[in-house]
Scaffold this motif. Structure first.
Motif, PDB file in Angstrom:
ATOM      1  N   TRP A  18       0.830  -1.209   0.000  1.00  0.00           N
ATOM      2  CA  TRP A  18       0.000   0.000   0.000  1.00  0.00           C
ATOM      3  C   TRP A  18       0.865   1.260   0.000  1.00  0.00           C
ATOM      4  O   TRP A  18       0.570   2.234  -0.685  1.00  0.00           O
ATOM      5  CB  TRP A  18      -0.932   0.010   1.210  1.00  0.00           C
ATOM      6  N   GLN A  19       1.936   1.237   0.758  1.00  0.00           N
ATOM      7  CA  GLN A  19       2.797   2.417   0.807  1.00  0.00           C
ATOM      8  C   GLN A  19       3.453   2.675  -0.548  1.00  0.00           C
ATOM      9  O   GLN A  19       3.613   3.825  -0.967  1.00  0.00           O
ATOM     10  CB  GLN A  19       3.863   2.237   1.891  1.00  0.00           C
ATOM     11  N   SER A  20       3.829   1.610  -1.238  1.00  0.00           N
ATOM     12  CA  SER A  20       4.488   1.783  -2.527  1.00  0.00           C
ATOM     13  C   SER A  20       3.539   2.293  -3.598  1.00  0.00           C
ATOM     14  O   SER A  20       3.970   2.862  -4.600  1.00  0.00           O
ATOM     15  CB  SER A  20       5.107   0.456  -2.985  1.00  0.00           C
ATOM     16  N   LEU A  21       2.226   2.102  -3.393  1.00  0.00           N
ATOM     17  CA  LEU A  21       1.231   2.523  -4.378  1.00  0.00           C
ATOM     18  C   LEU A  21       0.535   3.823  -3.994  1.00  0.00           C
ATOM     19  O   LEU A  21      -0.302   4.319  -4.745  1.00  0.00           O
ATOM     20  CB  LEU A  21       0.174   1.419  -4.548  1.00  0.00           C
ATOM     21  N   ALA A  22       0.852   4.373  -2.846  1.00  0.00           N
ATOM     22  CA  ALA A  22       0.177   5.581  -2.385  1.00  0.00           C
ATOM     23  C   ALA A  22       0.531   6.765  -3.283  1.00  0.00           C
ATOM     24  O   ALA A  22       1.633   6.842  -3.839  1.00  0.00           O
ATOM     25  CB  ALA A  22       0.567   5.891  -0.946  1.00  0.00           C
ATOM     26  N   GLY A  23      -0.435   7.669  -3.428  1.00  0.00           N
ATOM     27  CA  GLY A  23      -0.205   8.856  -4.234  1.00  0.00           C
ATOM     28  C   GLY A  23      -0.350  10.124  -3.423  1.00  0.00           C
ATOM     29  O   GLY A  23      -0.807  10.106  -2.271  1.00  0.00           O
TER      30      GLY A  23
END
Length: 238
Positions: A125-130
């Motif tokens: 989730w952190q890697s995909l957060a915007g």
């Protein structure tokens, strides 16, 4: 660890490690007088759990032992936050109701039953957060990518391992549970944002080894859950 360091009503139990080496930690929260006589209480629990022993004269002042486990599916992270809040409330609460709970209960709280899966989910989730929040819970940043965090390191769904205990997480957990013989076990899950909450009684087919007594208790607990959800206006199903 902070609670255990600060409060004599909390004790940590380290009962194993995951495949990736993360510790499996359970907190015991109860009144200080129960902490002082844990050995005596555990012996009494063992006698009560032994079908070979007749125990009509077992003392009636024993606290009830409750085990609460959360986040067996690593991507159901809210159970962990709730478990930590419950532990803090039980340890630090000064109101009469909380004091009574400590006097009546031994509460075992395992806030992360699947640490490897949870860490994998959060990393996804952190890697995909915007920079801009996205409210679409079907988007990739909410759902994550394969393999997600539901399973443990070797992609076992630990919720299906509680019978054979092939994985270190459940092998350690069952050793703890069979040592303490809790009378109530709570396995806390998280439902999706577009799903209502699920609890007992389960639909058919049921395990044929489940006893009639267990089935009756399913109904008792389900009615209590339903009443609590009704008071809050929360949707649910069985």
């Amino acid at each position: 660890e902070a609670l255990a360091d600060a409060c004599p009503r909390v004790r940590l139990i380290r009962n194993g490690r995951t495949h990736e080496g993360r510790p499996l930690v359970t907190a015991l929260v109860t009144a200080e007088e129960h902490m002082e006589r844990l050995g005596e209480i555990l012996q009494a629990y063992a006698r009560l759990a032994d079908p070979r022993v007749d125990h009509p004269t077992e003392p009636g002042d024993l606290p009830v032992c409750i085990w609460i486990g959360a986040c067996v599916h690593g991507d159901e992270v809210s159970g962990t936050e709730a478990a930590l809040e419950v532990a803090y409330h039980l340890a630090a609460g000064t109101d009469e109701e909380t004091r009574e709970l400590r006097e009546r209960l031994l509460v075992l709280i395992e806030p992360v039953m699947n640490p490897d899966g949870r860490d994998r989910a959060i990393g996804s989730w952190q890697s995909l957060a915007g920079a801009v929040p996205d409210a679409d819970d079907q988007s990739l940043r909410h759902r994550g990518y394969w393999s997600g965090g539901r399973t443990n390191h070797y992609f076992f769904d630990l919720n299906r391992d509680c019978f054979l205990a092939t994985q270190p997480e459940f092998a350690a957990r069952l050793q703890l549970i069979t040592s303490w013989n809790p009378q109530v076990l709570i396995d806390a899950h998280e439902m999706g944002a577009q799903a209502t909450f699920l609890f007992s009684p389960p639909r058919e087919p049921n395990n044929p080894l489940v006893t009639d007594l267990q089935r009756r208790w399913w109904a008792v607990f389900a009615a209590d859950h339903a009443a609590a959800f009704d008071r809050e206006g929360w949707p649910y199903y069985t």
